[in-house]
Design an enzyme around this catalytic site. Structure first.
Site, PDB file in Angstrom:
ATOM      1  N   HIS A   1       5.690 -12.798   7.674  1.00  0.00           N
ATOM      2  CA  HIS A   1       5.886 -11.407   7.229  1.00  0.00           C
ATOM      3  C   HIS A   1       7.079 -11.344   6.286  1.00  0.00           C
ATOM      4  CE1 HIS A   1       6.348  -7.038   7.345  1.00  0.00           C
ATOM      5  NE2 HIS A   1       5.074  -7.041   7.669  1.00  0.00           N
TER       6      HIS A   1
ATOM      7  N   SER B   1       0.835  -1.220   0.000  1.00  0.00           N
ATOM      8  CA  SER B   1       0.000   0.000   0.000  1.00  0.00           C
ATOM      9  C   SER B   1       0.863   1.262   0.000  1.00  0.00           C
ATOM     10  CB  SER B   1      -0.970   0.003   1.178  1.00  0.00           C
ATOM     11  OG  SER B   1      -0.308  -0.272   2.388  1.00  0.00           O
TER      12      SER B   1
ATOM     13  N   HIS C   1      -1.913  -8.958   1.956  1.00  0.00           N
ATOM     14  CA  HIS C   1      -1.615  -7.688   2.649  1.00  0.00           C
ATOM     15  C   HIS C   1      -2.794  -7.390   3.600  1.00  0.00           C
ATOM     16  CE1 HIS C   1       0.118  -3.865   3.431  1.00  0.00           C
ATOM     17  NE2 HIS C   1      -0.230  -3.190   2.338  1.00  0.00           N
TER      18      HIS C   1
ATOM     19  N   ASP D   1      -2.336  -8.443  11.695  1.00  0.00           N
ATOM     20  CA  ASP D   1      -3.683  -8.875  11.332  1.00  0.00           C
ATOM     21  C   ASP D   1      -4.180 -10.056  12.152  1.00  0.00           C
ATOM     22  OD1 ASP D   1      -3.918  -6.949   9.267  1.00  0.00           O
ATOM     23  OD2 ASP D   1      -2.571  -8.157   8.046  1.00  0.00           O
TER      24      ASP D   1
ATOM     25  N   ARG E   1       2.922  -4.681  16.732  1.00  0.00           N
ATOM     26  CA  ARG E   1       1.529  -4.233  16.565  1.00  0.00           C
ATOM     27  C   ARG E   1       0.577  -5.330  17.074  1.00  0.00           C
ATOM     28  NH1 ARG E   1       1.598  -3.004  10.283  1.00  0.00           N
ATOM     29  NH2 ARG E   1       2.512  -5.081  10.380  1.00  0.00           N
TER      30      ARG E   1
END
Ligand code: CMX
Length: 460
Positions: A342, A265, A295, A397, A351
């Protein structure tokens, strides 16, 4: 005549006070105006004195392998270390949580603060962030044709497609496009890029909430309340009125903003922007990339995967052995475990960790949180045993959906839109710097497989 002179003198005095008195805090644009010349000079000197030095190389494997680790992009806003994870302008997530201003009575950072940080490299004061919240509230408001367009989208159109289309429709408002066609000078491009970026960020809660309300609810949406911060406003428009969910939204919208420049992105926004496509076109392009399952769409996939798992487990607890068996089933069928792995990270994503800490604080007994915690124990050894992935640990995620469903937002297909709303802050801040530093159109060299075959033969 007399009153004009007085007004001019007052305005000169204000400008003087702004530049020399620490008592008068600069606005975001004033601060950027002060910072940009120094950065331009630094980059110019680096290019002049060290332009020929090598910072990275590219092997045949990397050319075919998604350019992993090839150092060839410059992004000012954040950087990613494989072991440590993301730093936003040098600050880790726990440092951002400690240092960035919060809502009254709140504990999580306001995303307006990270917007300031990513743009300027500086931690803003509480009043600077409050003024930024007010500025964003003032810039909100959608043209009627965009509202009608969203209302008329088919209910089965994916919310990410709706987001991209709505941003493209809003492009009619672009101040960058208008000023470019008027012939504004290159060293001023960043100004209208900043204006467009703030306008987009300001309008995103309404766009995203209207998509939510029309796709899953009654199509009715409230109005922006100028006394609320950006995240609380977003929650009210979505139809949620819980202080704890506001806190989650602030954290969520802060940590998804930026992940250095090479992810799909961010890189897409930068690439499209390099053609001097305006911020609306560039950000919409970035959102098309975020919508891919490898993604941003992974957050939707994770909740679907976790609920499937729960269905297979049935009522009650499951042993780690049985859970591992179920994970193997999916892997053996050729599917990835969403939320794990990743391209850059080689440890648990910070995160993920901060969302886990949020869950431990606010929903320690939620059955799905407990399952996700057990998955965290079971999946890394399974992926390690399978031996394919370079990183068996969870990414951002793997956790977000569990938190959202706890507060009542159960529509998985919407989750990537939340990621996209947050990502605007990072990719558009980068775009402002791309224009401030006058980066040229991006045009790497591509080669054919025949060229590579000849090249390696010549080297033997
Ligand atoms: N489950 C199963 N297999 C996995 C895997 C996972 N979670 N992660 C990687 N692998 C596999 C890859 O598919 C690849 O297999 P092939 O050689 O058969 O193609 C192999 O392991 C090597 O991949 P890698 O070098 O470790 O990972 P990449 O850099 O190619 O890809 C990523 C990174 C994120 C796309 C990958 O780990 C993945 O597909 N994860 C699941 C989807 C996901 O969570 N995406 C979200 C990432 C964060 C974000 O951008 O939002």
């Amino acid at each position: 005549m007399f009153s004009t002179a007085i007004r001019q003198s007052i305005s000169l005095n204000r400008a003087f006070a702004r530049s020399f008195s620490s008592a008068v805090e600069p606005t975001l644009k004033e601060r950027l105006t002060q910072i940009i010349p120094g950065k331009i000079a630094q980059v110019k000197k680096l290019k002049e004195e060290h332009g020929e030095k090598i910072i990275g190389t590219c092997t045949v494997a990397q050319a075919y392998g998604g350019m992993r680790s090839v150092k060839s992009l410059v992004t000012e806003t954040s950087s990613l270390d494989a072991e440590e994870g993301i730093r936003f302008r040098g600050f880790t997530i726990p440092e951002c949580q400690a240092k960035l201003p919060k809502a009254p009575g709140g504990e999580e950072p306001l995303p307006e603060g990270i917007l300031w940080l990513l743009l300027t490299g500086e931690i803003p004061t509480t009043s600077q962030v409050q003024n930024l919240s007010k500025d964003l509230a003032k810039r909100a408001g959608l043209p009627t044709f965009v509202v009608n367009m969203i209302k008329n989208f088919p209910k089965d159109m994916h919310p990410m497609s709706q987001l991209g289309a709505a941003i493209l429709a809003l492009q009619t408002n672009s101040k960058f496009a208008a000023s470019y066609h008027k012939g504004v000078k290159k060293d001023q491009y960043w100004d209208s890029t900043l204006e467009d970026s703030l306008d987009i960020i300001a309008k995103l809660p309404e766009i995203a909430a209207l998509i939510y309300r029309c796709t899953y609810k009654d199509g009715k949406m409230g109005a922006i309340d100028p006394s609320l911060d950006w995240s609380a406003n977003f929650n009210r428009l979505l139809g949620y009125n819980s202080k704890e969910f506001d806190e989650l939204m602030r954290l969520y919208l802060t940590i998804h903003t930026d992940h250095e420049g090479g992810n799909v992105s961010a890189h897409t926004t930068h690439l499209v922007g390099s053609a001097l496509s305006d911020p609306y076109l560039s950000y919409a392009a970035g959102m098309c990339g975020l919508a891919g399952p490898l993604h941003g769409l992974a957050n939707q996939e994770v909740l679907t995967w976790t609920l499937d798992l729960k269905k297979k487990i049935g009522e009650g607890e499951v042993s780690n052995e049985k859970l591992a068996e179920l994970v193997w089933e999916g892997l053996n069928a050729g599917r990835v475990v969403p939320g794990f792995g990743h391209a850059v990270l080689r440890k648990t994503d910070p995160r993920y960790t901060c969302q886990r800490e949020f869950a431990l604080k606010h929903l320690p007994n939620d059955p799905l949180f407990k399952l996700v915690s057990q998955v965290y124990e079971v999946v890394p050894p399974v992926l390690t045993k399978q031996g394919k992935t370079k990183n068996p640990w969870p990414n951002v995620d793997a956790h977000s959906g569990i938190l959202l469903q706890y507060y009542g937002m159960k529509e998985h297909s919407y989750y990537t839109v939340l990621f996209g709303v947050s990502r605007a802050i990072g990719v558009l801040s980068s775009l402002v710097w791309d224009r401030a530093l006058g980066h040229p159109i991006e045009r790497p060299k591509s080669v054919t497989t025949e060229w590579i075959a000849n090249h390696v033969n010549q080297q033997q």
